[in-house]
Design an enzyme around this catalytic site. Structure first.
Site, PDB file in Angstrom:
ATOM      1  N   GLY A   8       0.839  -1.188   0.000  1.00 50.72           N
ATOM      2  CA  GLY A   8       0.000   0.000   0.000  1.00 50.72           C
ATOM      3  C   GLY A   8       0.873   1.235   0.000  1.00 50.72           C
ATOM      4  N   GLY A   9       0.247   2.378   0.041  1.00 57.94           N
ATOM      5  CA  GLY A   9       0.968   3.641   0.049  1.00 57.94           C
ATOM      6  C   GLY A   9       1.490   3.981   1.431  1.00 57.94           C
ATOM      7  N   ARG A  11       1.697   5.501   4.939  1.00 57.34           N
ATOM      8  CA  ARG A  11       0.695   5.777   5.978  1.00 57.34           C
ATOM      9  C   ARG A  11      -0.682   5.211   5.643  1.00 57.34           C
ATOM     10  NH1 ARG A  11       4.064   6.283   9.578  1.00 57.34           N
ATOM     11  NH2 ARG A  11       4.987   8.268  10.101  1.00 57.34           N
ATOM     12  N   LYS A  14      -0.444  -0.260   6.636  1.00 58.95           N
ATOM     13  CA  LYS A  14       0.190  -1.554   6.351  1.00 58.95           C
ATOM     14  C   LYS A  14       0.815  -2.172   7.599  1.00 58.95           C
ATOM     15  CE  LYS A  14       3.206   0.168   3.570  1.00 58.95           C
ATOM     16  NZ  LYS A  14       2.962   1.598   3.732  1.00 58.95           N
ATOM     17  N   SER A  15       1.638  -1.407   8.281  1.00 59.35           N
ATOM     18  CA  SER A  15       2.385  -1.955   9.419  1.00 59.35           C
ATOM     19  C   SER A  15       1.463  -2.388  10.548  1.00 59.35           C
ATOM     20  CB  SER A  15       3.407  -0.941   9.932  1.00 59.35           C
ATOM     21  OG  SER A  15       4.408  -0.729   8.968  1.00 59.35           O
ATOM     22  N   HIS A  49       7.215   2.662  16.348  1.00 58.08           N
ATOM     23  CA  HIS A  49       6.837   1.291  15.978  1.00 58.08           C
ATOM     24  C   HIS A  49       7.158   0.328  17.119  1.00 58.08           C
ATOM     25  CE1 HIS A  49       5.983   0.897  11.487  1.00 58.08           C
ATOM     26  NE2 HIS A  49       5.985   2.195  11.695  1.00 58.08           N
ATOM     27  N   ALA A  51       7.459   0.929  20.329  1.00 57.80           N
ATOM     28  CA  ALA A  51       6.560   1.161  21.467  1.00 57.80           C
ATOM     29  C   ALA A  51       5.180   0.573  21.200  1.00 57.80           C
ATOM     30  CB  ALA A  51       6.464   2.657  21.763  1.00 57.80           C
ATOM     31  N   GLU A  61      17.219  -6.672  13.931  1.00 58.37           N
ATOM     32  CA  GLU A  61      17.514  -5.590  12.997  1.00 58.37           C
ATOM     33  C   GLU A  61      18.457  -6.106  11.915  1.00 58.37           C
ATOM     34  OE1 GLU A  61      18.962  -2.436  15.466  1.00 58.37           O
ATOM     35  OE2 GLU A  61      16.969  -2.029  16.276  1.00 58.37           O
TER      36      GLU A  61
END
Length: 168
Positions: A8-9, A11, A14-15, A49, A51, A61
């Site tokens: 998706g775009g 904001r 998605k996340s 993210h 938090a 990571e």
């Protein structure tokens, strides 16, 4: 095993959708982060993210060796990769062959035992970029997304926080 691609775009939600899906699966979820805190604004995004996810998530990571991170975490609960677009940017910035890396990623995903949810961005829905590097990135992102979507069990397009099932 399931491979889910959420696109998706910027904001678009998605996340959050990916985190919700991963947290609902059995086992302790593993967040595989491809972003690097290159500036204060990115560091703030990463912190927000982290938090939001909370302590129940394990974070790995990995800016470049995504296939290795997936293999290392297989069998330890669902994995959420956020995001493929930043991973691609890291690869291109390091002068790596993104096509070979995409094929290695697809092969790695095919052999995973635990679910993998991948977040990516749709970057080719706007105007044609004015410079060659931006066009190369847009084209590479489209190629990477198509490759992973082709082998994914499910593909979801997220628009304004609303998921739209594209495949699966």
């Amino acid at each position: 095993m399931a491979t889910i691609l959420i696109t998706g775009g910027v904001r678009s939600g998605k996340s959050l959708l990916a985190e919700t899906r991963a947290a609902a699966l059995p086992g302790r979820p593993v967040y595989i982060a491809t972003a690097e805190p290159g500036d204060a604004e990115m560091a703030e995004r990463i912190a927000a993210h982290r938090a939001r996810r909370g302590a129940e998530w394990r974070t790995v990571e990995v800016p470049l060796d995504l296939a290795g991170a997936l293999d290392a975490t297989d069998g330890h609960g669902p994995r959420l990769v956020d995001c493929l677009t930043l991973w691609l940017s890291n690869l291109m910035g390091a002068g790596r062959n993104w096509r070979a890396e995409a094929e290695a990623l697809a092969a790695t995903l095919a052999r995973q035992q635990s679910p993998v949810i991948l977040v990516t961005n749709e970057v080719g829905m706007g105007i044609v970029p004015a410079n060659a590097l931006a066009r190369a990135f847009r084209d590479a992102a489209g190629g990477l997304n198509q490759r992973i979507a082709a082998m994914a069990d499910e593909v979801i397009l997220t628009v304004a926080g609303q998921p739209l099932k594209v495949k699966g």
